[in-house]
Structures are given as structure tokens and as C-alpha cells.
Design a protein around this motif. Sequence first.
Motif, short mmCIF file in Angstrom:
data_model
loop_
_atom_site.label_atom_id
_atom_site.label_comp_id
_atom_site.label_asym_id
_atom_site.label_seq_id
_atom_site.Cartn_x
_atom_site.Cartn_y
_atom_site.Cartn_z
N ILE A 160 -37.52 -39.25 9.86
CA ILE A 160 -37.18 -38.52 8.64
C ILE A 160 -35.68 -38.56 8.36
O ILE A 160 -35.21 -37.91 7.42
N ALA A 161 -34.95 -39.33 9.17
CA ALA A 161 -33.50 -39.41 8.97
C ALA A 161 -33.20 -40.13 7.67
O ALA A 161 -33.83 -41.14 7.35
N PRO A 162 -32.24 -39.64 6.89
CA PRO A 162 -31.90 -40.33 5.63
C PRO A 162 -31.18 -41.65 5.89
O PRO A 162 -30.33 -41.74 6.77
N GLY A 163 -31.54 -42.67 5.14
CA GLY A 163 -30.85 -43.95 5.24
C GLY A 163 -31.63 -44.98 6.02
O GLY A 163 -32.59 -44.67 6.74
N PRO A 164 -31.22 -46.25 5.90
CA PRO A 164 -31.94 -47.34 6.56
C PRO A 164 -31.66 -47.45 8.05
O PRO A 164 -32.41 -48.08 8.79
N ASP A 165 -30.55 -46.88 8.53
CA ASP A 165 -30.21 -46.94 9.95
C ASP A 165 -29.45 -45.68 10.30
O ASP A 165 -29.24 -44.80 9.45
N VAL A 193 -27.71 -33.76 7.45
CA VAL A 193 -27.04 -33.75 6.15
C VAL A 193 -25.64 -33.15 6.30
O VAL A 193 -24.66 -33.64 5.73
N GLY A 194 -25.54 -32.08 7.11
CA GLY A 194 -24.22 -31.49 7.38
C GLY A 194 -23.30 -32.47 8.07
O GLY A 194 -22.08 -32.49 7.81
N PHE A 195 -23.86 -33.28 8.97
CA PHE A 195 -23.05 -34.30 9.63
C PHE A 195 -22.45 -35.26 8.60
O PHE A 195 -21.24 -35.53 8.62
N TYR A 196 -23.29 -35.78 7.71
CA TYR A 196 -22.78 -36.72 6.72
C TYR A 196 -21.77 -36.06 5.78
O TYR A 196 -20.76 -36.68 5.41
N LEU A 197 -22.00 -34.81 5.42
CA LEU A 197 -21.08 -34.11 4.53
C LEU A 197 -19.71 -33.93 5.19
O LEU A 197 -18.67 -34.24 4.60
N HIS A 198 -19.70 -33.46 6.43
CA HIS A 198 -18.42 -33.20 7.10
C HIS A 198 -17.71 -34.51 7.48
O HIS A 198 -16.48 -34.58 7.44
N CYS A 256 -26.52 -44.42 3.95
CA CYS A 256 -27.01 -43.18 4.57
C CYS A 256 -26.49 -41.96 3.81
O CYS A 256 -27.21 -40.96 3.66
N LEU A 257 -25.25 -42.03 3.30
CA LEU A 257 -24.71 -40.93 2.51
C LEU A 257 -25.50 -40.75 1.22
O LEU A 257 -25.82 -39.62 0.83
N LEU A 258 -25.81 -41.86 0.55
CA LEU A 258 -26.61 -41.76 -0.67
C LEU A 258 -27.98 -41.15 -0.35
O LEU A 258 -28.47 -40.29 -1.09
N ALA A 259 -28.58 -41.60 0.75
CA ALA A 259 -29.89 -41.07 1.13
C ALA A 259 -29.80 -39.60 1.54
O ALA A 259 -30.72 -38.81 1.28
N ALA A 260 -28.70 -39.23 2.21
CA ALA A 260 -28.52 -37.84 2.62
C ALA A 260 -28.43 -36.93 1.40
O ALA A 260 -28.99 -35.82 1.39
N GLN A 261 -27.72 -37.38 0.36
CA GLN A 261 -27.64 -36.56 -0.84
C GLN A 261 -29.02 -36.41 -1.48
O GLN A 261 -29.41 -35.33 -1.93
N HIS A 262 -29.78 -37.51 -1.50
CA HIS A 262 -31.13 -37.47 -2.07
C HIS A 262 -32.01 -36.50 -1.28
O HIS A 262 -32.75 -35.69 -1.88
N ALA A 263 -31.95 -36.57 0.06
CA ALA A 263 -32.75 -35.67 0.89
C ALA A 263 -32.33 -34.22 0.68
O ALA A 263 -33.18 -33.32 0.61
#
Length: 966
Positions: free
Chosen positions: A563-568, A631-636, A682-689
Motif C-alpha cells: 500500500i506504499a505510495p509510488g512505484p518503488d 506520507v509524513g516521511f515524504y512531506l518532511h 513517490c511524492l506525487l503518489a503520496a499526495q494522491h494517497a
Amino acid sequence: MDIGRGLRFSVLGPLRVVDTDGPIAITAGKQRVVLATLLLHAGQEISYDQLTDRVWHHDAPADARGALYTHVTRLRRVMGDQGQGPQLVRTHEHGYVIDVEHDCLDLSRFRRLVQDAERAARESDLPGEADLLGRALKLWQDPVLANVPSEVVHRDDVPRLAEERERTLERWFDVNLMLGRHGEIIGDLLVAADTHPLREGLRAQLMLALYRSGRQAEALKTYHNMVTLLREELGVDPGKELRALQHAILNDDPDLAAPEPGTSPGVDSGELRQGMLAADPALTVSVANARVVPRQLPAPPALFVGRRDELALLDDISAESGPVVISAIAGSGGMGKTWLALHWAHRNIDRFPDGQLFVDLRGFSPEGAPMDPEVAVRGFLDALGVARDRVPDQPHAQASLFRSLVANKQMLMVLDNAVDAAQVEPLLPGSGTCAVVMTSRRWLSGVTTRYGARHLALDILSDDEARTLLTRRIGAERVAAESEATEELIALCKGFPLALSIISARAATQSHRSLMGLVAELHDEGLDALDDSDPSASLPAVLSWSLRALSAEQVKVLTLLSIAPGPDISQHAAASLTGLELGRVRTALRYLEHASLLSQDGHGRYRMHDLIRRYAALNAPADTTALRRVVGFYLHMARAADKLIDPNGPVIGLDPPAPGTYIAPLHDVAAALSWFETDYLCLLAAQHAAAEHGMHGSVWGIAWCLNTYQERRGHLHDQLAVLRTGLAAAIHQGDPEAETSMGRLLGNVSAKLGLHAQAIDHLHHALALTGKTGNRLDEARTHRAIAVAWMRQENYELALDHVTRAQQIYRALDEPVWEGHALNDMSWYAAKLGRYDVARETVEAALLLARRTRDRPSEANVLDTLGYVHHLRGNHTQAVQCYRDALELLTEIGSHYFAANTLERLGDTYATLGSHGEARAAWQRAIAMYQTQSRAEDAARVQKRFEESSPAAPGDSDAIAELPRS
């Protein structure tokens, strides 16, 4: 004392008890904890409190002592310790003690061998010391006490055991280096250094072994990898010994030369950790002279397609001479490992006139536990014609007999579906004339390390190969008639061989159904459409067998990765997702990779096949805690990277990362840009999630932190989508300041894309919001954005009016950085209006502010503007210098979008000067960058100018190489 003489105990691997009839099963987990604790302290009294802590930790029952008595009583019964005569487990006043003879406990034998090795060292007997240490290390079998369910044992006892082992291993490496055996131990050193990446002693030994083997560059790379790891993990530099070794390697210090190899062969490093019992070298069995040629290969696969590179590699491996050549073919379930092995075996059957052996080791099978290797050896002996009464009783003797029978023969052995190295080691021949091909869903790293096996990882089939498979099964006419449905089936199966086989078989047997009907079924039912009553023909069943072999923690990691956002995903992101410590998640990721459920790229990022992801997601947790962490990881991370690439830019306040979030260190602009590059999708996918799960603050926060990077890289269409999502989240959250920021940024990118009406609407709404919030800084920023929007419509009077208002507010608020930006814009608009003196005056003021505040992005843009002003005033030489200086800075900060603009203007100035080669070079670079950024209109404009320009003069062909690279 003769207590326990018939029993053998192992704690240097999974807890095992063996008597003369075979293993003794201890099924109760708490009894295994009691026995392991007693064995780890054999001969010493273990108090009731110590046992209680290890068995129950914080959840001990009220009558813990009575419960312990029950467990000990049952243990005694299982081990035949019924109390006649001296007991194996004795009761003391304060606890229990187990009396085990030294040769019956592998831990005692290990420590005695180490003591004997120390005695040999004192007597300067290096070969003898190496032999004893090697024999000691062979007693270990990973994972240690994995079947003992005790947090305290794994927290306190297992690390102490591991430290004993590692000290012994490092000494064994040292002795072998002193004996000149560096070439023999490199493989083991690589594994040890990878397993324990922070042990500087192992890295030093590896560096020395590599250097002595003529691999100086690899030795130095090992050092640099250690430096990077220590700084990232601990924030320290290597110790002086490691630094001194690196210096000596750099200088080819003669003191590093290898000694002459010793006369005693010592212990072969490839034999480490083979098990508790060594083969009996004295055993000899005479076999009748009758020649038996086994032909055990199953029929070859009828629909085999592709795999040309893999088949060629198998050909190359099997043709090599020397020691045993093994190809460990790994791949997830359904990837076609067995098909490849059998296809290659039948294609090369004439090369093995002495026979072919085959066994399905059932490592991942619905039929129960993996096959015991002793059973497989017996099967091979039967196939080789050994009469039952000639087969030795002991398993090690049977393995020795097998190796004797196949020695110097040209035979092929296919070991299919192996679970681990321990299962296949007794089946390996001792002769280099035999070839062994084994398949497994794991890497079998122990086999590759100890026996030099070549690892061949299977990937998915290409689209062409998938199309060929479908065509062979259902016919070319049907494929051609339903070409669109065929392509969609190929896309849905994503190259997974088993999925393709299931679909093609279904299409062949249901010829009345259209292929589009199968496509609809896959869309509607997902993985259920690939299920079947025959487990071997069911993708969900095959994948389930892989998951059964995983620990609970590994299953948790796999399902969360689905369920992780992004392809990798990176290791730090995976740790944040799972909430596990970084070291534990690294171990789990490495295991899942070895189990062929994940793949790792050259940057250390992990990826999961879509069908495996969909299967694992079926068991993913319903709550969003893990998703919120990642998601918090990608944001920070995005905020930290954004701050590095735009240190003077506006900032947003964020709540601290949630516990269990692992933020990776970023040290400079290059690291920040690199992180954005690798994690962009992954950032784009994290925002979508985040948007799907109502994490509104994270949605607009990611949009904010991505803005500068997207602008500089020219990702305008992505930027538009991200900011639209961010604006919706800010509105939903009811945060007017966030709504203002999102509206302003969205208006800015809309103007760049020519969406002028939308841009003005967004910007005027944002300006109106600043009147409600009273945020003057936002008001100034919005005025400046409105100015840019009017500039793009060539309304320079309105643009100058709005940016002047912005400049006045910035000055009143004492914001020199932003005032400098506004002054630069004012200069540009004044120049467009033909007010060159005003343009020159304001741009020079902007340059002073940019340099005073050390704002590199602003200085680059101001130099570009100054070049434009010089160009308009006819000072073309000065214009060229300003443009080139601007390009150098833009290249430094990775601002590709603005660099393309500057290159275009530089070309214009060169053309005015008559320097046609330089002009064409600059335009050519600008065209390429515009195309990369999907700026078709800009690229077409410059392309036309390029085609209409004068051709380059002789000697100008290298002009493009002289431009700064962006």
C-alpha cells in the motif's frame, strides 16, 4: 557422568534436540524458551525469576513457579528424562540447572574449539588455529534460536552469542590473511561485511583481501562506502586504523603484501556452517560395476518462450571448468523457474551422457513441509542403482556415497523448488564434471557464497514474449482478430508467466468466449480471475506458498509495502511505513528480496511486481496509521530538500514527524536535488494517497514543498495537477492562508501554461483572501504573481504596476530577499516598455540585494535580466558575459526551466554579434531543454530561428561544448 549421552542439543541455530532415532519435536513455545535458557547457561543454576522473565516477560501468570514446574516436567518427559538415576534437568533451591556433556551441546563444542585455537595461537601454529576456528564456525546455522519465542532471549542472549561468533569469525579471517589465503576468503568476507556493515574490523579485512587479490579499486570503494555509511548512520568518521589502511592501499605500501601461502591447507572457507555433523572420511562403500544411467528429467515445457539471455548464461556457466558450477535460478512463484531449468536441461541433454537427476524439494508447496535432504539423497542413490542393503545408515555417510558415485561423471542435477542452502548442500557433487541447476524463490546466498554458484534472477517476460506465448496457445488468427483485447491482456498480466499461462489456457479451452470477455473478467475480479481449483495453476495459491515461508514481521513488511505510495521505495521510507527500526526493516527487505518477492535496483530502492502487490494488499491493515507515517516521511523530506535548494524561500510550519518516522539526512543542494529526482513519483503518489484519505494538511504541504523543484525542472503539467489538488485540500481544511498560497502558486503555473483567464481568477481570489487574513507578505507575493500573469499576456504596464506595489510592501516589511526579486521583475517590465535607464537602475539595485543576501537563485535571474537590458541597449559583449554567468549559477542550482530561457536569449545575442556557431549551439541546447520540459511552443519558436540562421563557420562546431551544462 552419562546424563544426556544419547541426546544432542543445538542452540547455535534453531533450537534442536536429536536422539539416536532423529529429531525430537518440542511443540510448545514456552518449553522451547525454558530449554534454550537452560542450555545457554548449561551447568549453571538459572533462577525462577530469570526463567519467568524469559518465558513471559511482563505477562507472567500469578503462579509462574508452578507453570515453570509444569513446563520442565513436560520437557523431561519429551526428552526421556523420567527421573531414574541422575536427571538431565535438575531442580535446585532457587531454580533449575541442565547437565549436558560438552560434546552433546554445540555451544560447548564451539567454545572448546575456540579455546583449542587460542592454544594453537600461543604455539604459533597458524594452520592449526585456522582449522580449529573453521570447525568452530561450521557449527553455526542461521537464524540463531529463531524458533524460540522470547523477546528477552533475542534481546539479551542472542546478541551475546552473535558477538562471540563475530569475534571468532574476525580472528579466522585474520589467521587466513596471515596464511596468504586472501583469495579463498573474499566471498565470506563480502557476506560478513554486508551482514555487519558497521564493523570496521571486517571492512579492514575485506579491503586487505581485495588489495592482495589485485582489486585495489574495489578495496578503496569499500573504504568510501564505509565512510558514507558511518557518517549517515552514526555521524562519525572511520577509526584511525581503517584510515591508515586506506592510506597504505593508496600508496601501495609494501607492508601490505601477502605472505607465502602456508603448507597446511587449513579449513576451506567454502565449508563454513555446513551443519553439526561432518561427513565420515573413512567411510567407503563398494558398488557393483554395473553402469546405471538415470534419466529423471520431467517432460520439457511445451509453451516455453523467450529467455534467450538466461539460456545463454546457463550455457556459459555450464561450460566453465574448475569447481562445481551451480546456477541458482531464483524468482517469485509463477515466474517460470522450473520451465527455464527443464527447457535448458533438455536442450543440453547430450552433454550429460552419464545421466540426469531431478528432484522437487517442495520448498514452497501446498503438500506440507520441505523435503528432508536425506530423503532426496536416498532417492538419488536409488536412481543410481544402489541396492537398499548397500546404503549406509547414517545420513552423512549416504551423502558421501552419493558424491563418490557421481565423481568424475558428466551428469546434470536439477534441484527444483529448494527452500534454503542447507537443503541442497548434501545433494551437491564434489566433482567439477557435474552441473547442477537449482531453482528457488530465494537467492540461496549460502550456496553462491560457499560454492561459487552463479545467481540468475528471472524477471517478467517482455511484451513480445508474452504475445508469442498467447499466439502459440490460442493461434495467430485469433490474436490478430482480437488484437486490441490481446494487448490489454498482455498489459494486465504485466509479463507474469503464470498469469499469462492461466489466461492463455482459459482462452484455449473456452474458444467460444471472446478475449475481451477475459479482459472484462480480469478487470472485475482482479486476482480471483487467476484462481483455479488446481493450486499449481492458481496465481493466488502460488503466491500464498511464498508468504507461508515468511515470519510475521516479514509478512507485515510485505503487506504494508503493497500500500506504499509510488512505484518503488527507499529503506528510510520503508522504515517509516512499517514503524520498524531501520536495521530491522533492512533485514526484512533483504529477506524479501532473497525470497524474490521484491527486487532492488542499483540505487538501493525496492520494487514489487504489480500482481504480487495486489495479492499482498489483500492482507494489508485497514487503518491508515502506516500510510500517515509514510506520507509524513515524504512531506518532511520534501520540506528539508526544498529548504536546501531554496534557502531564502518562504517556509511553512509543520507538526513534527510521527514517532517511527525515519528522516534521511540531506547534506547539500546536490543531495536534495538527487532525492527529489529519485522520489519524485513517490511524492506525487503520496499526495494522491493523502488526498484519498483526507490528510488535507499533508496534501497542500506536499504541493508547497514540490513547487520550487517542479518549477526549476519545468514539470509544469505535474505542477498544475499537484497545486489543484493542494488548493482543494486547503479549501476543505478551511485554512485561508494555505488557500492563499495554493491559489497564488496555481495562478503562477497557470499563467506559464497559457491558461491566462484561470490564472487571473486564481490570483485575484488569493489577493482578496489576503485582505481577510491581513497577511501583508502574502499580499506582496500575490501582487508579484499577478504581475507575472499580466507580463505573459504582454500587458507590461499592469505588470509593472502590480510588481511596484509588491516591492513597496517588501521594503516596508524589511524583506530584502523578496524586494530583490520584485526589483528584478520591475527591471524586466521597464525594459519591455523601452524604459532602459529605469531598467538598468532597478536591475543593478536587485543585483546588490541578491549578492548582499547571498541569494543564488535570485542572483542568477538578475544576471539574466541584466544581460537582457545590456542586449537591448546594444552592449552585446556585456550581455553575453551576464548570460553565461547566469547559466553557471542556474546550472549549479539545477534550475533547468530558467536555464532554457537564458540559453535562448544568449543565442539571440550571439546572432546579433555575428557569432553564428555560438548562436546555433545555444539555441540547440535551448530546444532540447524545451522539448524535455514539454514546452512545445517555445521549442518551435527557437527551432524556426535556428533553421533560418546562418550556418556555423568552420571551427565553430565545438561552440556548444563551451556552454555551461544545465
